[in-house]
Motif scaffolding. Sequence first.
Motif, PDB file in Angstrom:
ATOM      1  N   ILE A 168       0.949  -1.334   0.020  1.00  0.00           N
ATOM      2  CA  ILE A 168       0.123  -0.209   0.001  1.00  0.00           C
ATOM      3  C   ILE A 168       0.832   1.298  -0.078  1.00  0.00           C
ATOM      4  CG2 ILE A 168      -1.590   1.137   1.007  1.00  0.00           C
ATOM      5  CD1 ILE A 168      -2.559  -1.231   2.458  1.00  0.00           C
ATOM      6  N   PRO A 169       0.844   2.255  -0.918  1.00  0.00           N
ATOM      7  CA  PRO A 169       1.736   3.180  -0.919  1.00  0.00           C
ATOM      8  C   PRO A 169       1.400   4.437   0.138  1.00  0.00           C
ATOM      9  CG  PRO A 169      -0.082   3.390  -2.795  1.00  0.00           C
ATOM     10  CD  PRO A 169      -0.102   1.972  -2.173  1.00  0.00           C
ATOM     11  N   GLN A 173       3.735   9.036  -1.372  1.00  0.00           N
ATOM     12  CA  GLN A 173       4.170   8.563  -2.519  1.00  0.00           C
ATOM     13  C   GLN A 173       3.068   8.566  -3.611  1.00  0.00           C
ATOM     14  OE1 GLN A 173       4.576   4.589  -0.762  1.00  0.00           O
ATOM     15  NE2 GLN A 173       6.552   4.610  -1.469  1.00  0.00           N
ATOM     16  N   VAL A 174       1.747   8.619  -3.122  1.00  0.00           N
ATOM     17  CA  VAL A 174       0.655   8.975  -4.149  1.00  0.00           C
ATOM     18  C   VAL A 174       0.487  10.342  -4.618  1.00  0.00           C
ATOM     19  CG1 VAL A 174      -1.985   9.247  -4.357  1.00  0.00           C
ATOM     20  CG2 VAL A 174      -0.915   7.006  -3.137  1.00  0.00           C
ATOM     21  N   CYS A 294       9.053   8.552  -9.992  1.00  0.00           N
ATOM     22  CA  CYS A 294       9.076   8.806  -8.566  1.00  0.00           C
ATOM     23  C   CYS A 294       9.438   7.828  -7.575  1.00  0.00           C
ATOM     24  CB  CYS A 294       7.559   9.582  -8.210  1.00  0.00           C
ATOM     25  SG  CYS A 294       6.297   8.146  -8.619  1.00  0.00           S
ATOM     26  N   GLY A 295      10.014   6.697  -8.111  1.00  0.00           N
ATOM     27  CA  GLY A 295      10.739   5.883  -7.078  1.00  0.00           C
ATOM     28  C   GLY A 295       9.542   4.935  -6.586  1.00  0.00           C
ATOM     29  N   MET A 296       8.477   4.581  -7.226  1.00  0.00           N
ATOM     30  CA  MET A 296       7.467   3.622  -6.814  1.00  0.00           C
ATOM     31  C   MET A 296       7.554   2.174  -7.578  1.00  0.00           C
ATOM     32  SD  MET A 296       4.427   6.194  -6.202  1.00  0.00           S
ATOM     33  CE  MET A 296       3.303   4.619  -5.780  1.00  0.00           C
ATOM     34  N   LEU A 304      -3.301   1.190  -5.779  1.00  0.00           N
ATOM     35  CA  LEU A 304      -3.985   2.398  -5.456  1.00  0.00           C
ATOM     36  C   LEU A 304      -5.542   2.047  -4.953  1.00  0.00           C
ATOM     37  CD1 LEU A 304      -2.933   4.573  -8.661  1.00  0.00           C
ATOM     38  CD2 LEU A 304      -1.938   4.640  -6.178  1.00  0.00           C
ATOM     39  N   ARG A 305      -5.997   0.836  -5.398  1.00  0.00           N
ATOM     40  CA  ARG A 305      -7.172   0.484  -4.735  1.00  0.00           C
ATOM     41  C   ARG A 305      -7.015   0.026  -3.332  1.00  0.00           C
ATOM     42  NH1 ARG A 305     -12.190  -1.723  -6.506  1.00  0.00           N
ATOM     43  NH2 ARG A 305     -12.657  -3.955  -5.647  1.00  0.00           N
TER      44      ARG A 305
END
Length: 373
Positions: A168-169, A173-174, A294-296, A304-305
Amino acid sequence: MASIQKRPDGRWRARYRDEIGKEHARHFARKIDAQRWLDEVTASVVTGTYVDPKAGTITFAQWFTQWAELQIWSRGTRLSAAQALQSVTFADLQMKKIKPSHVQAWVRSMTLPAATRKSGLSPATVKVRYNLVRSAFKGAVADRVIVLDPSDNIKLPRERRPEVAMTIPTTQQVASALKAAPDWFETYIGVCAFAGLRLGEAAGLQVGDVDFLRRTLTVNRQVQGENRKVAEVVTPKHGSERVIFVSARLTEMIARHIEHVGVHGDEQWLFSTGGHLWNRGMAGYYWREVREACGMEDFTIHDLRHFYASALIASGCDVATVQRALGHSLPSITLNTYTHLWPTAEDKTRTAADELMAAVLDGPADFVRTDVQ
């Protein structure tokens, strides 16, 4: 009707007629063996487990193909079924000759590297394929093609616990992903992160699905397909049609998207490029560019859900509310996926005790104690 007769060559011929009048016969060296066979047939007829000996001569591939044609499946399920059939290692064996060991060996083969993949399939993928194959065997038992289901009691690879497997970000991060995304992709990320839409559901959004006054999104279609050639618009999976209550800031984001990016076609699709509907391949391609920027790299769009679901749970939403928002057909699906995110009874007890002590010990600063005389 059954009988046993001795042939001129000294062998014993046992024969019977089945329920449709078809004659079956076998020859034995001893009369006792012929009688035992007839007794077994008679017992299977009485108990309702009789199977025509010739029915099981059909191969698994032949049976699976004709069985699958009768199923009411979505395009995605049919694709999964075709992949399952392609992967089985006993496709050319007769149904009556398939043993549990054949099925177990097939399951194990999916967990190992192969010519087309560097590592084995994930436990979730193995489970999907196994369930499809097992359904076909169950159908064969029901249609009296075989007596027993050889896929019963097969050991599957263990799936990782949701709390370990789920990524889960963070909010930061989002935010970074939204900042790194180009204008025409930012809102796509937004509806996934702030409304919990699946990839295909987000791709299927039209202007008419957004109620800017009531601040809702209506999900009543999705785009399926890995690429442009096979992309198609279909109804959402069972139980997924829903109305989502969203933030005013999300509707404002969508409004800016409509104003500055525009919509496409007579249906006013929100997301499209060059007249082509978005699909999983396109969305994945654009997401990879964003996450690398962005390093994800460890996150998928589907995460994202999870981000959205975790926010609902952290805000105190109950299972039914989260289920409806995510479009799960059953509350058990929501619980199985996100149960580790809900506070436990211990957490609730501890919080209640903290609040109780705070109410007693942290009184108002101007509190004056009065001694009772």
